[in-house]
Design an enzyme around this catalytic site. Structure first.
Site, PDB file in Angstrom:
ATOM      1  N   HIS A  31       1.949   4.849  -2.679  1.00  0.00           N
ATOM      2  CA  HIS A  31       2.224   6.263  -2.386  1.00  0.00           C
ATOM      3  C   HIS A  31       3.649   6.615  -2.808  1.00  0.00           C
ATOM      4  O   HIS A  31       3.901   7.658  -3.420  1.00  0.00           O
ATOM      5  CB  HIS A  31       2.090   6.527  -0.879  1.00  0.00           C
ATOM      6  CG  HIS A  31       0.687   6.485  -0.346  1.00  0.00           C
ATOM      7  ND1 HIS A  31      -0.329   7.251  -0.864  1.00  0.00           N
ATOM      8  CD2 HIS A  31       0.138   5.794   0.684  1.00  0.00           C
ATOM      9  CE1 HIS A  31      -1.453   7.029  -0.178  1.00  0.00           C
ATOM     10  NE2 HIS A  31      -1.202   6.134   0.755  1.00  0.00           N
ATOM     11  N   HIS A  74       0.836  -1.207   0.000  1.00  0.00           N
ATOM     12  CA  HIS A  74       0.000   0.000   0.000  1.00  0.00           C
ATOM     13  C   HIS A  74       0.877   1.266   0.000  1.00  0.00           C
ATOM     14  O   HIS A  74       0.752   2.129  -0.865  1.00  0.00           O
ATOM     15  CB  HIS A  74      -0.904  -0.041   1.240  1.00  0.00           C
ATOM     16  CG  HIS A  74      -1.785   1.156   1.416  1.00  0.00           C
ATOM     17  ND1 HIS A  74      -3.114   1.165   1.054  1.00  0.00           N
ATOM     18  CD2 HIS A  74      -1.542   2.384   1.919  1.00  0.00           C
ATOM     19  CE1 HIS A  74      -3.650   2.347   1.323  1.00  0.00           C
ATOM     20  NE2 HIS A  74      -2.706   3.108   1.853  1.00  0.00           N
ATOM     21  N   GLU A  75       1.773   1.346   0.968  1.00  0.00           N
ATOM     22  CA  GLU A  75       2.625   2.538   1.074  1.00  0.00           C
ATOM     23  C   GLU A  75       3.526   2.679  -0.155  1.00  0.00           C
ATOM     24  O   GLU A  75       3.877   3.789  -0.550  1.00  0.00           O
ATOM     25  CB  GLU A  75       3.473   2.502   2.348  1.00  0.00           C
ATOM     26  CG  GLU A  75       2.685   2.471   3.662  1.00  0.00           C
ATOM     27  CD  GLU A  75       1.767   3.665   3.873  1.00  0.00           C
ATOM     28  OE1 GLU A  75       2.040   4.739   3.313  1.00  0.00           O
ATOM     29  OE2 GLU A  75       0.747   3.509   4.581  1.00  0.00           O
TER      30      GLU A  75
END
Lengths: 497, 497
Positions: free
Chosen positions: B269, B265-266
């Site tokens: 980003h 997930h990160e």
């Protein structure tokens, strides 16, 4: 809010802001050395240069001279006067140099240091000279300007940036004495040690265990891990801020004593920073006094305490805990390993007996460079002559282990080298003063009561910060100004006793 | 230097300086979360507050409005105009609020967040309300001021800080639709999964192996470790700067999938930040477009790609490499584990099917709070009613797993929550567009040709940064503005197909 000292208060406000913004710069600098991935470098350099320029503008704010003049007339305490004196010193240093020169030197050192990283392993003296030439030219200009401003000779002005108040006259006298007895002492010690049997520790020494050992020893010598960390960087240093001290070390799997004692060394710096007077942090009077005093802490930890046979009795079990039993880890053998004297090319690998030879030689050469009495091309011959005379070594053609070995000249840190040996001398002087105050000091160290050492240092050095000049601090702490006789006595007791 | 765009050039210079100083602030913030020892906190907070004030002064420099007005008249390119538009947006946001309100909110959120850390585990709702009250009062003032300035309703003004241009009207419509089909879908999926056999991985999972696995998977999804790092913090985040992305995760030895997929997930980003247009970095037009778009990247990585059965075929061998063979690590079983649907109290633990329920409930409540239609005391009853209706759960008396579970309200991030689900919808919309452009996309993912995904994202999202409004960006990337039908189709295909 109206006080009796409005101008002084304005000044302390400015320095508090400098301290806070400088905090971010320090942490970013530590991060750059210990964490930053390579592609971050350009943006980081730009960010830190922007901040450096901002801090410089704050330190050269045209309002400051008037505020300082008015603060002089205000009813200040002795401590506040000392703070004002240090503010003035910092302000003068920041204002002495035209911004164009500062920028030119930043460019020149950055280029020289960067090229040096590959030129040194390649032994490329000619290439190095080309990059060092503009660095030296800028440094000479800087020395000239500082000299005009302060009325001291050029090399003194450079040294004053690191060791306020220290002058060539005194260094010449102190180092001149050392020069007399050092080569003879080295000869005596190496002859004596030639017949000693010393067991070498058998590796490998896994990094995880080395790290655990370093942290255990840092705790033994009182480092506060709630206010600091130990990490890894290519060149070990003690950075961060007093409230959050960031120490670094480096590990190699085939050898652990270098990293371990390097960590003890940096812990001396770290504890000085951690124990500066907390309520005044941010003010110049609460900063560490000087680089020689800083080195007197790191060398006090590494050499006076760390290689003390009583301390080694407490170090040995931690080594065994980290790596298991080995005959080489017996305290008596560890003590031999930590006091082995051997003339060598490399300053940072030198033992405490031969170390001053490396410093004296650099001091004599860089003084001539700054004063314009020699050029860079003259350095190798001088280097070789001094290495012959002081350590009996031939360095001809070996530039990488000779005048190219240190980062100091590429970074224009002319005037710094003397601080190392002055620090070693102050460290011996502090321990001599401790022994006068506590005749059972050595027995206490044997019993592991290290608090005796740290309490003395806290009271006499750490808590005093920049309240006094170095001379006055030394007198208050030890009853006399710098006296290198204590260093000589220490070496003779430890190595010939 | 004279150019045809002197005012525009002045402005870009200012934003370059903001970018550089903000770099230090970002790195210090990352360090605070992942490295800083406890005693460093006070000095760090003071340093970062000093910098925040400095950046605020730069963003509210009275010279800026005039410079922006003159820049409007200069011969700017379309890209420069977009940059000027974004400068104006940032300037307006910084200038909208009186400094006293900003400071009061900083104090209130800091106190509320700090107390929340202990109040939440203690289920102390009454204590929490006392601290949240001033935070909400300040937020309402802020909403009122922003609303007056921009002419949109109060909650819209708050949401605009994170998702420029998004309005309640659109969110109500989109979330209103989801509300219709979500409870039924959740029922269908959980019934269907009730009969599935799923093997649980057997721990412990040593941290060192988990870290190696996370780094291997980050490489698989293209993270550039030459321009970023993975570290550990209590609350995982993606910080740092585009040139040096600092991602964090956390590990527990009894479970690894949470940390692993959190890292994926990160990384979404992180790759967005790493691939923003490099030559414009520092300018507002080169910043990530919005928080919904940011979440569309992280959720695109975690859900669309990371839980794709084709991707899991490439993930499984890395899991085996980290922990050894286990029946639970078979791709088909891993896929079941990663698509398990189960209504629960905690948003951050929710699967992608029940997640929107958590967001809709928070959105509906915080909108009423900001608009002044309910008070904090009304929240628990509303919370319970919505959890009943949307997820069939009873939350009465359980404040810690209810309205106290998120840090967003203590930190006054009212208006942020919708971005998560809008992001999930955009992510589905991007992958639908990819499938139209590349009908063999799923086969490519099966073959491990992930570059197809990343190239599309780079071209259509990452490289576009803030050049367009979100709506325009969505149209250019996918041929239509936000269309939640793709999200519904994705869930139905994956969970009922």
């Amino acid at each position: 809010m109206s006080t009796a000292t409005p101008s002084y208060d304005d000044l302390t406000g400015t320095w508090t802001r400098l301290h806070r913004l400088g905090h971010l710069q320090s942490i970013a600098g530590w991060d750059q050395a210990s964490n930053m991935p390579p592609k971050g470098n350009e943006a980081r350099a730009a960010a830190m240069a922007e901040m450096a320029a901002l801090l410089h503008r704050m330190r050269t704010d045209p309002k400051l001279p008037d505020q300082m003049a008015r603060a002089e007339q205000e009813p200040l305490s002795e401590l506040q006067r000392a703070n004002l004196r240090e503010m003035h010193r910092q302000w003068r240093a920041s204002n002495a140099l035209p911004e164009a020169l500062v920028q030119a030197q930043q460019m020149a050192t950055s280029r020289c240091e960067h090229a040096w990283r590959t030129q040194r392993p390649a032994n490329d003296w000619a290439g190095f000279v080309e990059n060092l030439r503009p660095v030296l030219a800028n440094a000479r200009q800087e020395a000239e300007l500082l000299s005009q401003l302060t009325g001291v000779r050029k090399y003194d002005a450079m040294m004053d940036r690191f060791e306020p108040g220290m002058r060539c006259e005194q260094v010449d006298q102190v180092f001149g004495e050392v020069r007399q007895w050092l080569p003879g002492l080295i000869r005596q010690v190496t002859e004596r040690q030639a017949h000693e049997e010393v067991l070498q520790p058998q590796g490998p020494f896994p990094v995880a265990q080395q790290r655990a050992l370093c942290e255990a020893v840092m705790k033994l010598v009182g480092f506060d891990f709630a206010g600091g960390r130990l990490d890894v960087s290519t060149h070990p240093f003690c950075g961060g801020v007093p409230e959050d001290v960031r120490m670094t070390t480096r590990f190699r799997e085939d050898e652990f004593l270098g990293s371990l004692m390097g960590t003890v060394h940096e812990t001396g710096h770290g504890r000085y920073e951690q124990n500066l007077p907390r309520e005044l942090l941010g003010q110049p009077v609460a900063e560490a006094r000087s680089m020689a005093l800083h080195e007197s802490q790191s060398l006090g930890f590494e050499m006076q305490l760390g290689s003390h046979p009583g301390f080694i009795q407490h170090l040995a079990p931690l080594v065994v805990q980290a790596f298991g039993e080995q005959p080489a880890f017996a305290p008596a053998n560890l003590a031999k390993l930590l006091t082995r004297v051997k003339p060598g090319f490399i300053r940072v690998d030198a033992d405490e007996v031969t170390y001053p030879a490396h410093i004296i030689l650099r001091y004599e050469i860089e003084k001539l460079l700054i004063e314009g009495e020699i050029e860079i091309e003259d350095v190798p011959a001088l280097w070789d002559a001094r290495m012959h005379e002081l350590l009996g070594l031939d360095t001809r053609g070996n530039f990488k282990d000779g005048p190219m070995q240190d980062v100091h000249w590429p970074e224009a840190l002319f005037g710094y080298f003397p601080c190392y040996s002055l620090g070693a001398m102050y460290a011996a002087q502090w321990f001599a003063a401790m022994r006068r105050a506590m005749p059972d000091l050595d027995a206490r160290i044997v019993r592991g009561e290290l608090g005796a050492v740290f309490d003395w240092l806290r009271e006499n050095i750490w808590s005093q910060a920049s309240r006094w000049t170095t001379d006055e601090l030394a007198r208050r702490a030890s009853g006399e100004p710098l006296n290198p006789a204590h260093f000589k006595a220490h070496l003779e007791r430890r190595y010939l006793g």
